[in-house]
Design a protein around this motif. Structure first.
Motif, short mmCIF file in Angstrom:
data_model
loop_
_atom_site.label_atom_id
_atom_site.label_comp_id
_atom_site.label_asym_id
_atom_site.label_seq_id
_atom_site.Cartn_x
_atom_site.Cartn_y
_atom_site.Cartn_z
N LEU A 136 -1.64 13.90 -6.47
CA LEU A 136 -1.82 13.01 -5.32
C LEU A 136 -0.94 11.78 -5.41
N ARG A 137 -0.72 11.28 -6.61
CA ARG A 137 0.19 10.13 -6.76
C ARG A 137 1.59 10.52 -6.29
N ASN A 138 2.02 11.71 -6.66
CA ASN A 138 3.34 12.19 -6.24
C ASN A 138 3.41 12.32 -4.71
N MET A 139 2.38 12.91 -4.12
CA MET A 139 2.35 13.08 -2.67
C MET A 139 2.36 11.74 -1.94
N GLU A 140 1.50 10.83 -2.38
CA GLU A 140 1.39 9.56 -1.68
C GLU A 140 2.65 8.71 -1.85
N GLN A 141 3.35 8.88 -2.96
CA GLN A 141 4.64 8.20 -3.10
C GLN A 141 5.62 8.67 -2.04
N PHE A 142 5.62 9.98 -1.81
CA PHE A 142 6.50 10.53 -0.78
C PHE A 142 6.13 9.96 0.59
N PHE A 143 4.86 10.01 0.94
CA PHE A 143 4.44 9.54 2.26
C PHE A 143 4.67 8.04 2.42
N ALA A 144 4.45 7.27 1.36
CA ALA A 144 4.68 5.82 1.44
C ALA A 144 6.16 5.53 1.67
N ARG A 145 7.03 6.27 0.98
CA ARG A 145 8.47 6.07 1.13
C ARG A 145 8.95 6.45 2.53
N GLU A 146 8.33 7.47 3.12
CA GLU A 146 8.78 7.97 4.42
C GLU A 146 8.13 7.26 5.61
N SER A 147 7.23 6.33 5.35
CA SER A 147 6.65 5.55 6.45
C SER A 147 7.74 4.74 7.14
N CYS A 148 7.67 4.68 8.48
CA CYS A 148 8.67 3.87 9.20
C CYS A 148 8.39 2.39 9.04
N GLY A 149 7.19 2.01 8.61
CA GLY A 149 6.87 0.62 8.37
C GLY A 149 6.46 -0.16 9.60
N PHE A 150 6.27 0.53 10.72
CA PHE A 150 6.00 -0.17 11.98
C PHE A 150 4.60 -0.78 12.01
N CYS A 151 3.58 -0.02 11.60
CA CYS A 151 2.21 -0.54 11.71
C CYS A 151 1.64 -0.88 10.33
N THR A 152 0.82 -1.90 10.29
CA THR A 152 0.33 -2.46 9.04
C THR A 152 -0.49 -1.47 8.21
N PRO A 153 -1.44 -0.72 8.77
CA PRO A 153 -2.23 0.17 7.92
C PRO A 153 -1.37 1.15 7.12
N CYS A 154 -0.36 1.71 7.76
CA CYS A 154 0.51 2.67 7.10
C CYS A 154 1.46 1.97 6.14
N ARG A 155 2.09 0.89 6.60
CA ARG A 155 3.09 0.18 5.81
C ARG A 155 2.50 -0.37 4.51
N ASP A 156 1.28 -0.91 4.59
CA ASP A 156 0.67 -1.53 3.42
C ASP A 156 -0.35 -0.63 2.74
N GLY A 157 -1.02 0.23 3.54
CA GLY A 157 -2.08 1.05 2.96
C GLY A 157 -1.57 2.14 2.05
N LEU A 158 -0.47 2.79 2.42
CA LEU A 158 0.03 3.88 1.58
C LEU A 158 0.57 3.38 0.24
N PRO A 159 1.37 2.31 0.19
CA PRO A 159 1.75 1.79 -1.13
C PRO A 159 0.55 1.34 -1.96
N TRP A 160 -0.47 0.83 -1.30
CA TRP A 160 -1.69 0.43 -2.02
C TRP A 160 -2.32 1.66 -2.68
N SER A 161 -2.38 2.77 -1.96
CA SER A 161 -2.95 3.98 -2.54
C SER A 161 -2.12 4.45 -3.73
N VAL A 162 -0.81 4.32 -3.66
CA VAL A 162 0.05 4.70 -4.78
C VAL A 162 -0.24 3.84 -6.00
N LYS A 163 -0.38 2.54 -5.79
CA LYS A 163 -0.66 1.63 -6.89
C LYS A 163 -1.98 2.00 -7.58
N LEU A 164 -3.01 2.29 -6.80
CA LEU A 164 -4.30 2.66 -7.38
C LEU A 164 -4.22 4.00 -8.11
#
Length: 451
Positions: free
Chosen positions: A349-377
């Motif tokens: 899951l860490r590998n998957m979420e790293q991919f999704f966090a990197r591929e986020s367009c960064g437009f909306c806050t939940p995605c832009r900040d939430g996915l990197p947060w999940s990777v950190k955890l």
């Protein structure tokens, strides 16, 4: 693994009556060029559509056949076509083929474009006729260099044969087709991000409404369909609605066939055209051959990295949207991945979420900040440095990044596998909590989604 792995010899019985997408494939995996394609009844459906069918009749036929999008969303194709404006004064319209196949564990469109490029061109030609679009683009994943080469050659062949360009088949209808390679961004799989990228803009999704059928490429009506979706159109036009519906297994609410596959440590990883409604167990055991010796099946995803994990006891589910929905996730692209008993789910899951966090367009806050947060955890849990409350925080992120909470579907797809992994393998996440860690307040406890 090869793109032409079609299972045990006794299962290789491809024919026009049962395998509309793949029966023309060559055994040596070489491309089927124009002469061979036409010898195998290629462009016969296009000639029928141009000579014998009104444009609205083509749309109605596709609608009656029950064809749905094969890119993962599963929206009815005929309904989508019906959203295009009827106003004849709007003489600039576009047809886009979404060939930005970046879903991890998915390679079905690549096979079609590399080996059957004229099937896609014929599907787009018929669709353009139905939608009254004068120009089309194949928006291709930049890494698919072989597909780009084959598609460009096939486009030139079709032009030379009078199947693209001006006055096609003497009908007075004009259609130009271009291959456009992208820059390798996952978010371009979202149709409005694809449109922005095609226009030379940043690949951010657009607000909807207006939908592309009203305001699409350069502000003009636009229809976007997936590669496999468009490749189904010629067979529907050539052989009819009743035949197409008869291809699916009893109990399936989705019609026709689907390119399905299995990757991972299975004995025969590959890609097969199978009827909707086949069970995942048949796909896994009879076609993929089950797990390799020394491995057991721990979990599986039915259709790409953005679908939830399922367990071995879910293999009896039928492979169609409703069948997979009954066991708690989505059909997605239909190319499954087997997770074997040696895999740690936290690391996966860490590998998957790293991919999704990197591929986020960064437009909306939940995605832009939430996915990197999940990777950190997840990195902390993977290294045995997690803290009490981390799992609850992850579950909170699953809720806050779920459907309807973000600007597009990127984040909901990203957290669906995370939520299912915690559901079925929570002990592996708990094992990453440091014994002496201090409790920290979770994101939300309890999580009340939609409150």
């Amino acid at each position: 693994m090869t793109l032409t792995s079609f299972g045990p010899a006794n299962l290789i019985k491809r024919s026009p009556e049962t395998h509309p997408l793949t029966w023309r494939l060559r055994d040596d995996a070489e491309p089927v060029w124009l002469d061979e394609y036409q010898a195998k009844n290629g462009y016969a459906a296009a000639r029928k559509a141009f000579a014998d069918m009104a444009q609205d009749d083509i749309v109605q036929t596709v609608k009656d056949a029950g064809l749905k999008g094969r890119g993962g969303a599963g929206f009815p194709t005929g309904v989508k076509w019906g959203l295009m404006p009827k106003d004849e004064s709007i003489n600039i319209r576009y047809l886009l083929c979404n060939a930005d196949e970046m879903e991890p564990n998915t390679w079905k469109d690549r096979m079609l474009m590399e080996q059957l490029p004229h099937l896609l061109i014929e599907g787009m030609l018929i669709s353009a006729r139905a939608l009254k679009t004068y120009r089309g683009y194949i928006f291709l994943r930049g890494e698919y260099t072989t597909a780009a080469k084959h598609l460009n050659r096939a486009v030139e062949e079709a032009k030379a044969a009078g199947l693209l360009g001006k006055n096609i088949l003497g009908s007075g209808f004009d259609f130009e087709l271009f291959v456009h390679t992208g820059a390798g961004r996952y978010i371009c799989g979202e149709e409005t991000a694809l449109i922005n990228s095609l226009e030379g803009r940043r690949a951010n999704p657009r607000s909807k409404p207006p939908f592309p059928a009203a305001v699409g490429v350069w502000g003009k009506p636009t229809c976007v369909n997936n590669v496999e979706t468009l490749c189904n159109v010629p067979a529907i036009i050539a052989d009819g609605v009743d035949w197409y519906k008869s291809l699916a297994r009893e109990g399936s609410e989705d019609m026709g066939t689907k390119l399905m596959g299995f990757s991972g440590k299975v004995k025969n990883p590959g890609l097969w055209e199978l009827p909707f409604g086949v069970t995942a167990r048949e796909l896994f055991e009879d076609y993929a051959g089950g797990m390799r010796d020394g491995y057991t099946l721990k979990a599986w995803q039915p259709g790409g990295a953005g679908t939830g994990f399922l367990l071995p006891e879910h293999l009896d589910a039928q492979m169609y949207a409703g069948g997979i929905g009954k066991v708690g996730t989505r059909m997605g692209t239909g190319l499954a991945m087997a997770v074997d008993n040696t895999v740690n789910m936290v690391s996966l899951l860490r590998n998957m979420e790293q991919f999704f966090a990197r591929e986020s367009c960064g437009f909306c806050t939940p995605c832009r900040d939430g996915l990197p947060w999940s990777v950190k955890l997840l990195m902390a849990l993977e290294n045995g440095e997690g803290r009490e409350g981390d799992i609850e925080t992850l579950l909170g992120l699953v809720g806050f990044l779920g459907p309807g909470k973000t600007f597009c579907a990127h984040a909901p797809g990203a957290v669906e596998p995370l939520g299912s992994a915690i559901k079925y393998f929570r002990s592996e996440f708990e094992a990453g909590i440091a014994p002496t860690s201090a409790a920290v307040p979770p994101l939300a406890r309890p999580i009340v989604v939609g409150a």
